[in-house]
Design a protein around this motif. Structure first.
Motif, PDB file in Angstrom:
ATOM      1  N   PRO A 708       0.674  -1.051  -0.404  1.00 28.47           N
ATOM      2  CA  PRO A 708       0.295   0.438   0.199  1.00 28.47           C
ATOM      3  C   PRO A 708       1.065   1.170  -0.109  1.00 28.47           C
ATOM      4  CG  PRO A 708      -0.225  -1.209   1.560  1.00 28.47           C
ATOM      5  CD  PRO A 708       0.469  -1.966   1.398  1.00 28.47           C
ATOM      6  N   GLN A 709       0.445   2.588  -0.671  1.00 30.40           N
ATOM      7  CA  GLN A 709       0.835   3.662  -0.272  1.00 30.40           C
ATOM      8  C   GLN A 709       1.547   3.350   1.027  1.00 30.40           C
ATOM      9  OE1 GLN A 709      -0.381   6.791  -2.851  1.00 30.40           O
ATOM     10  NE2 GLN A 709      -1.200   5.815  -3.837  1.00 30.40           N
ATOM     11  N   SER A 710       3.058   4.611   0.486  1.00 34.58           N
ATOM     12  CA  SER A 710       3.537   4.396   1.968  1.00 34.58           C
ATOM     13  C   SER A 710       4.734   5.136   2.178  1.00 34.58           C
ATOM     14  CB  SER A 710       3.852   3.211   3.426  1.00 34.58           C
ATOM     15  OG  SER A 710       4.398   2.773   2.519  1.00 34.58           O
ATOM     16  N   ASP A 711       5.281   5.923   3.251  1.00 35.50           N
ATOM     17  CA  ASP A 711       6.792   6.280   3.261  1.00 35.50           C
ATOM     18  C   ASP A 711       7.747   5.505   2.810  1.00 35.50           C
ATOM     19  OD1 ASP A 711       8.933   8.409   4.111  1.00 35.50           O
ATOM     20  OD2 ASP A 711       9.208   6.297   4.985  1.00 35.50           O
ATOM     21  N   LEU A 712       8.476   5.377   1.753  1.00 36.95           N
ATOM     22  CA  LEU A 712       9.336   5.082   1.616  1.00 36.95           C
ATOM     23  C   LEU A 712      10.055   4.417   2.599  1.00 36.95           C
ATOM     24  CD1 LEU A 712      11.288   4.436  -1.108  1.00 36.95           C
ATOM     25  CD2 LEU A 712      12.443   5.455  -0.979  1.00 36.95           C
ATOM     26  N   ALA A 713      10.664   4.948   3.768  1.00 43.58           N
ATOM     27  CA  ALA A 713      11.976   3.801   4.618  1.00 43.58           C
ATOM     28  C   ALA A 713      10.278   2.870   4.942  1.00 43.58           C
ATOM     29  CB  ALA A 713      12.340   4.995   5.819  1.00 43.58           C
ATOM     30  N   GLN A 714       9.047   3.411   6.307  1.00 39.59           N
ATOM     31  CA  GLN A 714       8.633   2.688   6.437  1.00 39.59           C
ATOM     32  C   GLN A 714       7.863   1.642   5.578  1.00 39.59           C
ATOM     33  OE1 GLN A 714       7.597   3.955   8.896  1.00 39.59           O
ATOM     34  NE2 GLN A 714       5.087   2.556   9.833  1.00 39.59           N
ATOM     35  N   GLY A 715       7.469   1.555   4.294  1.00 44.78           N
ATOM     36  CA  GLY A 715       7.174   0.311   3.383  1.00 44.78           C
ATOM     37  C   GLY A 715       8.033  -0.382   3.252  1.00 44.78           C
ATOM     38  N   LYS A 716       9.673   0.215   3.529  1.00 44.70           N
ATOM     39  CA  LYS A 716      10.703  -0.848   2.997  1.00 44.70           C
ATOM     40  C   LYS A 716      10.804  -1.689   4.548  1.00 44.70           C
ATOM     41  CE  LYS A 716      14.027  -3.026   1.724  1.00 44.70           C
ATOM     42  NZ  LYS A 716      14.355  -3.318   0.464  1.00 44.70           N
ATOM     43  N   THR A 717      10.310  -1.119   5.114  1.00 41.90           N
ATOM     44  CA  THR A 717      10.974  -1.744   6.566  1.00 41.90           C
ATOM     45  C   THR A 717       9.705  -2.708   7.768  1.00 41.90           C
ATOM     46  OG1 THR A 717      11.480   0.641   7.799  1.00 41.90           O
ATOM     47  CG2 THR A 717      11.777  -1.418   9.362  1.00 41.90           C
ATOM     48  N   MET A 718       8.613  -2.459   6.582  1.00 41.22           N
ATOM     49  CA  MET A 718       7.409  -3.020   7.607  1.00 41.22           C
ATOM     50  C   MET A 718       7.604  -4.640   6.043  1.00 41.22           C
ATOM     51  SD  MET A 718       5.511  -2.269   9.531  1.00 41.22           S
ATOM     52  CE  MET A 718       4.870  -0.963  10.312  1.00 41.22           C
ATOM     53  N   LEU A 719       7.700  -4.312   4.920  1.00 42.72           N
ATOM     54  CA  LEU A 719       8.129  -5.829   4.387  1.00 42.72           C
ATOM     55  C   LEU A 719       9.558  -7.099   4.590  1.00 42.72           C
ATOM     56  CD1 LEU A 719       7.402  -3.770   0.722  1.00 42.72           C
ATOM     57  CD2 LEU A 719       5.935  -5.231   2.291  1.00 42.72           C
ATOM     58  N   LYS A 720      10.061  -6.175   4.872  1.00 40.48           N
ATOM     59  CA  LYS A 720      11.121  -6.560   5.404  1.00 40.48           C
ATOM     60  C   LYS A 720      10.875  -7.056   6.716  1.00 40.48           C
ATOM     61  CE  LYS A 720      15.492  -8.533   5.241  1.00 40.48           C
ATOM     62  NZ  LYS A 720      16.382  -9.503   4.581  1.00 40.48           N
ATOM     63  N   ILE A 721       9.833  -6.818   7.889  1.00 44.91           N
ATOM     64  CA  ILE A 721       9.344  -7.724   8.596  1.00 44.91           C
ATOM     65  C   ILE A 721       8.595  -8.759   8.666  1.00 44.91           C
ATOM     66  CG2 ILE A 721       7.441  -7.720  10.965  1.00 44.91           C
ATOM     67  CD1 ILE A 721       8.993  -4.391  10.990  1.00 44.91           C
ATOM     68  N   LEU A 722       7.925  -7.961   7.543  1.00 44.21           N
ATOM     69  CA  LEU A 722       6.490  -9.468   6.882  1.00 44.21           C
ATOM     70  C   LEU A 722       7.257 -10.108   6.106  1.00 44.21           C
ATOM     71  CD1 LEU A 722       3.399  -7.444   4.846  1.00 44.21           C
ATOM     72  CD2 LEU A 722       3.409  -8.620   7.133  1.00 44.21           C
ATOM     73  N   ASN A 749      10.206  -5.962  -1.675  1.00 48.17           N
ATOM     74  CA  ASN A 749      11.421  -5.261  -2.880  1.00 48.17           C
ATOM     75  C   ASN A 749      10.192  -3.806  -2.322  1.00 48.17           C
ATOM     76  OD1 ASN A 749      12.112  -4.488  -4.870  1.00 48.17           O
ATOM     77  ND2 ASN A 749      11.301  -6.133  -6.227  1.00 48.17           N
ATOM     78  N   ILE A 750      11.345  -2.691  -2.808  1.00 48.82           N
ATOM     79  CA  ILE A 750      10.602  -1.598  -1.995  1.00 48.82           C
ATOM     80  C   ILE A 750       9.011  -1.231  -2.478  1.00 48.82           C
ATOM     81  CG2 ILE A 750      13.223  -0.856  -2.516  1.00 48.82           C
ATOM     82  CD1 ILE A 750      11.551   0.584  -4.828  1.00 48.82           C
ATOM     83  N   ASN A 751       8.750  -2.583  -3.368  1.00 45.98           N
ATOM     84  CA  ASN A 751       7.495  -1.996  -4.081  1.00 45.98           C
ATOM     85  C   ASN A 751       6.271  -3.357  -3.793  1.00 45.98           C
ATOM     86  OD1 ASN A 751       8.290  -2.833  -6.074  1.00 45.98           O
ATOM     87  ND2 ASN A 751       7.120  -2.552  -7.169  1.00 45.98           N
ATOM     88  N   GLY A 752       6.899  -4.219  -2.468  1.00 46.22           N
ATOM     89  CA  GLY A 752       5.859  -4.862  -2.510  1.00 46.22           C
ATOM     90  C   GLY A 752       6.501  -6.233  -2.378  1.00 46.22           C
ATOM     91  N   LEU A 753       5.555  -7.956  -1.816  1.00 48.88           N
ATOM     92  CA  LEU A 753       6.234  -8.777  -1.407  1.00 48.88           C
ATOM     93  C   LEU A 753       6.117  -9.929  -2.529  1.00 48.88           C
ATOM     94  CD1 LEU A 753       6.817  -9.375   1.564  1.00 48.88           C
ATOM     95  CD2 LEU A 753       4.804 -11.248   1.437  1.00 48.88           C
ATOM     96  N   ASN A 754       7.239 -10.564  -2.685  1.00 49.80           N
ATOM     97  CA  ASN A 754       7.742 -10.968  -3.586  1.00 49.80           C
ATOM     98  C   ASN A 754       7.498 -13.155  -3.521  1.00 49.80           C
ATOM     99  OD1 ASN A 754       8.657 -12.789  -5.508  1.00 49.80           O
ATOM    100  ND2 ASN A 754      10.124 -11.417  -5.809  1.00 49.80           N
ATOM    101  N   ILE A 819      15.727   3.599  -2.500  1.00 51.79           N
ATOM    102  CA  ILE A 819      16.625   2.934  -1.233  1.00 51.79           C
ATOM    103  C   ILE A 819      16.785   3.019  -0.055  1.00 51.79           C
ATOM    104  CG2 ILE A 819      19.074   3.398  -1.552  1.00 51.79           C
ATOM    105  CD1 ILE A 819      17.789  -0.600  -1.842  1.00 51.79           C
ATOM    106  N   ASN A 820      16.931   2.329   1.359  1.00 51.72           N
ATOM    107  CA  ASN A 820      17.105   3.150   2.703  1.00 51.72           C
ATOM    108  C   ASN A 820      18.546   2.221   3.013  1.00 51.72           C
ATOM    109  OD1 ASN A 820      13.660   2.742   2.164  1.00 51.72           O
ATOM    110  ND2 ASN A 820      14.790   5.172   3.231  1.00 51.72           N
TER     111      ASN A 820
END
Length: 1088
Positions: A708-722, A749-754, A819-820
């Motif tokens: 979902p649309q979110s801050d770049l660093a926030q989204g990247k971190t959440m995806l890493k946890i997921l 990935n920076i824009n989703g879960l693979n 990237i972060n």
């Protein structure tokens, strides 16, 4: 039929030949008609005839290794059934032996022509050869000087009869060549037991000199011919007091082949680029064996000695199992002192037609390959019958003995020397997951961990588990055993690649099962027998304890306490630099409270493994969208200036990658084969892709869920946890599926879960449903574990991995890639809560999903919601610029520094990708001589967003010194490149193409799927990139290539990383993203 012969051959009512014999020698003598003494002339002529027949007969005997009995066998002629393969041929050898015995001994029996109207099978059999011979005119055979002559015959007819007899005996000798041809034809009929899903064709042939050859007609598009030759000679063939002679022989041998010396066999491998080259390679091998040349024997002997001593000082378990019986004092072992004649004699002792096997793998027609093999000098190798069968035996007596020895790691291994492979496999299958079991040689080895102090506890756990198995109901074990058999069959039928070394060895043992890893498990489970072998394990085993901490002490005496004995680190014996200790282990097993689980029965075993073909079920071509071709993607890029924002833009665009389905209604099999070979998938919908593949029975499924649309660093971190969260859940949720070959890999990935999955075609939908169930699971404990693990890992990465940190974070960040840095992610990690995590996860599961199905599955449309929304990202435009970015590390644990330079070519296109690939290959060759061993250098072709380019990473100098060194290196390389001849450029082009092909020469469905899926996920649809690059390089003139290389790069940026203790240099350097505001940038579809 004559009266005197009707007892020998009769026709039975069932049209089969009935053959009788004399039961013993006395009966035979009684039934022989009395003979008249011949004249001296007759005796002389008969003697000559006997010598001729005897010589021919003994030639037959020697060829077929037939023992000559002193008296006739019990049966004159056995009832020889039709034989369909070589195995049957060998089992009926006794019948053939009797025929040859009578030929050699010259028995005075006359075979009359019989009218045999039996229906003969089209296949050539021994019956046919022998019956054709027997059906000829009567042949007189002689056993000794007692020969009966027809009293009514005239003396002048005797010589004529003898001449006719000689002619018959010459015809009789032709049976030898007939049988040789028969054996070869029979061997051709051997059906190789292969995986049901394999598209390769296997043809076995034994050459006339006994060399066994397996011809593999490959279904792949690999153009070279792969040659593997196995010779039965290994380390176990070293003569006494000449340990290492085999290894030294082949280390010193001058040859083009790559050689691997094993315990009992030595393997030679090489590639040929044509059929004529194959013949030449085989001729070279013949020369290497028969007229070998040895180089640097003394130097190789010293090197071998050093290697053996080093291995003896720090051996591994496999070495211990192989050599423990051969241990001797080091004073009896020296550097080998041998000459070229001794090495040649060692080879000669083992080279024979029956000690060689050959595997030829090629896409060429098998008949043409066979012709070229038979044209080689391999057929000149004489079959001296040197092959021998050896039995694997226990290296020591199993009686609960502990062997402690010094090695590179702490490891406790329990070894069972039972050779019953079915029991070994089932016991390994039943073992709890915390124990890792394997088979080394033919011995079962159970890894009990690296904590030596827990050895007795681990042994008692094994004992407790064995008691549980023995108390388990037999019907339950039978079901689990059936599941194991299904798993083994599944694994075999899904194989696409084979261990050529193992196959080469199996050709000696049983060609029919050459592709099998080992003997098959017994088809029926016998609990009584299984309990017996299991009880033997706990009563008779050997422990191997290895540790770096063991020391040698001559005065030490073993303590009586077994537990203390295991825990101490003292060794009491020293043999050939190998330090070890032995002691009988006595203990009283006790039951632990730990509960072990037996493997559960899984519903995920496919009931029917078969290849799915679109030709079996008509598939009509889907209609494309026709909006925009993928080749126009570069035209969508646009230039602008950087406004200071690093956030991604969402935009609705009228763009759809269009790869329509082929028309399978026209020449379906050809269309399907071409679809499998190429790397371009087909679109069923804008977000659904499909591609056929026959690399096994499995299906590769790719799922991509956009964030979902979110801050770049926030989204990247959440995806890493997921990613970590789902990976941990999958290990327990898919335990049974993973056991049967299923796979689930989850990446962020920076824009989703693979999500990448492997499953079987008929179980794919069930497995996919279970994956979606996994995505919906909530587990706060797992979240907390993942959060703590990630915080620790990110800190360690940031503090220690300078090379990856520079290439994956510092450079992409300054190039405005989305990237972060680790510190930005770490800040969010420490603050994120479980509530925020679950909210993000729920939003993610409602987002757009893309899917790819690749492999053994038919195409089908998807119901997933479609979207035309894509990301636009920015990439710094370096045209006519030479920038320097300086950054200081925050880590105080690592004082090293580094530099990475990115050279940009501009927007991507095929010509620039090809030229960069060629130039990078040239630079890597030159760097071997330029940079010192203390410098870490990496030169790579690298795409950065919308642009193409090259990076040079250097560590081991200060950044400023490294920058100057790189500049000098490039100036020197540019000069050398401009001086290359056309021949040198052509060689460079060929090497570049070879490396490009290696990137897409996939051996596993997983690798092919990952390659295609990553391009789909990143909107980088250049599926034919490698092919287009190769076509460009082969079609370009060498002079144009040299000219274009000189003007290849438009600009560059260097990223200089300084340690925390160093001061940043002063000057016109970029120190942060804010310094790039107003700089020229490219904007394009998201692309890593």
């Amino acid at each position: 039929m004559d009266e005197e012969n009707q007892g020998l051959l009769q026709q039975n009512p069932q049209d089969s030949t009935k053959r009788t014999s004399y039961s013993n020698w006395d009966d035979y003598e009684k039934q022989k008609p009395k003979t008249q003494e011949p004249s001296k002339l007759d005796a002389f002529l008969i003697l000559i005839l006997l010598i001729m027949v005897g010589l021919a007969g003994f030639g037959v005997v020697k060829h077929y290794e037939i023992g000559i009995p002193e008296r006739p066998q019990q049966n004159d002629l056995l009832d020889i059934k039709q034989i369909e393969n070589k195995t049957d041929l060998l089992t009926h050898q006794a019948a053939v032996q009797n025929v040859f015995d009578k030929i050699n001994d010259g028995l005075d029996q006359i075979f009359n022509k019989t009218e045999d109207h039996r229906q003969i099978d089209d296949r050539v059999t021994i019956d046919k050869v022998i019956d054709e011979y027997i059906a000829k005119k009567p042949v007189e055979q002689f056993t000794n000087m007692k020969t009966e002559w027809d009293s009514s015959s005239q003396e002048e007819d005797i010589e004529k009869d003898i001449e006719q007899q000689i002619l018959k005996n010459q015809q009789q000798q032709n049976i030898v060549s007939d049988l040789e041809e028969l054996i070869i034809q029979q061997e051709d009929e051997i059906q190789i037991f292969k995986p049901s899903l394999s598209l390769d064709q296997y043809h076995f042939k034994e050459l006339q000199n006994g060399v066994r050859v397996l011809f593999v007609e490959s279904a792949s598009d690999y153009s070279d011919i792969h040659l593997t030759i196995t010779l039965q000679i290994g380390k176990r063939n070293d003569p006494e007091l000449l340990e290492g002679l085999t290894e030294l022989t082949f280390r010193s041998l001058k040859t083009q082949y790559a050689i691997l010396v094993g315990e009992s066999y030595t393997t030679f491998t090489i590639d040929a680029n044509s059929l004529d080259d194959l013949t030449q390679k085989l001729n070279d091998f013949y020369r290497d064996l028969t007229k070998p040349t040895f180089l640097d024997i003394d130097e190789q002997a010293q090197s071998l000695y050093d290697d053996i001593i080093l291995e003896n000082k720090m051996p591994n378990l496999q070495y211990m199992l192989s050599n423990i019986k051969l241990l001797r004092d080091p004073k009896n072992y020296n550097v080998l002192q041998v000459d070229e004649k001794r090495l040649k004699r060692h080879i000669d002792n083992f080279v024979s037609g029956d000690t060689l096997s050959i595997i030829v793998k090629s896409v060429q027609n098998v008949d043409q390959v066979i012709d070229h093999v038979e044209e080689s000098q391999i057929l000149s190798i004489i079959n001296d019958q040197k092959f021998y069968f050896f039995d694997e035996e226990s290296p020591l007596e199993p009686n609960r003995v502990i062997y402690k020895y010094k090695s590179k790691q702490d490891l406790v291994s329990l070894v069972s020397f039972s050779l019953q492979l079915s029991w070994q496999r089932f016991f390994k299958y039943l073992l709890p997951k915390e124990y890792q079991a394997q088979t080394i040689g033919k011995f079962l080895v159970i890894n009990l961990g690296s904590d030596l102090s827990q050895t007795l506890d681990k042994i008692n756990e094994i004992y407790t588990f064995i008691q549980k198995i023995k108390n388990t109901d037999e019907s339950d074990l039978q079901l689990i055993y059936s599941q194991m058999l299904a798993t083994e069959e599944l694994a075999f039928n899904s194989q696409t690649e084979y261990d050529q070394i193992k196959v080469g060895i199996n050709l000696f043992l049983d060609p029919q099962y050459a592709l099998a890893d080992d003997e098959e498990s017994l088809p029926i489970f016998d609990k009584e027998e299984f309990d017996m072998f299991t009880e033997d394990l706990i009563q008779e085993f050997t422990l191997f304890l290895s540790s770096q901490g063991f020391i040698y002490n001559d005065q030490y005496e073993n303590q009586s306490d077994d537990l203390a004995f295991i825990r101490d680190a003292t060794i009491t014996k020293k043999v050939r630099e190998l330090l070890y200790d032995t002691k009988t282990l006595n203990f009283t097993p006790y039951l632990l409270t730990k509960e072990f689980e037996l493997p559960a029965l899984s519903p995920f075993i496919p009931e029917n493994i078969a290849l799915v073909s679109v030709c079996d079920e008509p598939v009509y071509p889907y209609q494309g969208f026709g909006l925009q071709k993928i080749g126009d993607i570069s035209e969508t890029a646009k230039e602008s200036t950087f406004d200071g924002s690093r956030e991604l833009k969402f935009e609705e665009v009228q763009f759809t990658a269009e790869f329509p389905m082929p028309d399978f209604t026209h020449n379906c099999e050809l269309e399907e084969r071409e679809a499998m070979i190429q790397l371009t998938p087909y679109q069923l919908a804008s977000n659904v892709w499909w591609k056929p593949s026959k690399r096994g029975a499995m299906v590769y499924t790719g799922l991509f869920i956009e964030k979902p649309q979110s801050d770049l660093a926030q989204g990247k971190t959440m995806l890493k946890i997921l990613q970590k969260y789902y990976s941990n859940l999958a290990k327990t949720s898919f335990e049974q599926e993973l056991l049967f070959g299923y796979e689930v890999n989850i990446k962020e990935n920076i824009n989703g879960l693979n999500i990448q999955m492997l499953s079987y075609s008929e179980k794919q939908s069930d497995f996919l449903d279970k994956v979606f169930e996994l995505l919906g699971q909530n587990n706060e404990n797992v979240f907390n574990e993942v959060k703590l693990t990630l915080i620790r890992d990110v800190r360690r990465f940031h503090d220690q991995k300078l090379s990856l940190l520079t290439q994956q974070f510092y450079l992409p960040k300054i190039m405005l890639r989305p990237i972060n840095t680790p510190l930005e992610i770490l800040a969010i990690l420490e603050e994120v809560t479980y509530e925020q995590f679950t909210q993000f996860k729920e939003q993610l599961l409602q987002s757009k999903i893309q899917i790819l199905n690749l492999g053994n599955i038919l195409p089908q449309e998807s119901a997933f919601t479609d979207s035309s929304e894509v990301y636009w990202t920015k990439t710094l435009n370096l045209a006519n610029q030479k920038l320097t970015y300086t950054v200081q590390r925050e880590s105080s644990l690592d004082s090293s520094n580094a530099i990475i330079v990115f050279y940009q070519t501009g927007l991507k296109n095929v010509s620039k990708q090809a030229l960069v690939s060629l130039y990078v290959e040239f630079l890597n060759q030159q760097s071997l001589d330029y940079f010192g061993s203390s410098q870490q250098v990496q030169i790579k072709r690298r795409a950065m967003g919308c642009t193409e380019g090259m990076t040079i990473y250097l560590q081991g100098q200060t950044p400023q010194e490294a920058n100057e060194d790189i500049s000098k290196f490039l100036d020197q390389c540019n000069l050398r490149f401009s001086l290359l001849t056309d021949l040198q450029v052509n060689e460079l082009v060929l090497e570049t193409i070879r490396r490009q092909n290696e990137e897409v020469n996939f051996k596993q469905l997983r690798d092919e799927g990952n390659y295609i899926w990553e391009k789909i996920v990143n909107h980088n649809y250049s599926f034919k990139e490698v092919k287009e690059i190769n076509n460009y390089l082969t079609s370009s003139k060498h002079s144009e290539i040299k000219k274009d290389i000189q003007n290849l790069f438009e600009g560059q940026i260097s990223v200089q990383v300084y340690s925390v203790s160093e001061e940043l240099p002063k000057g016109d350097f970029i120190t942060g993203i804010e310094d790039l505001k107003g700089k020229s940038i490219y904007e394009c579809f998201y692309n890593l």
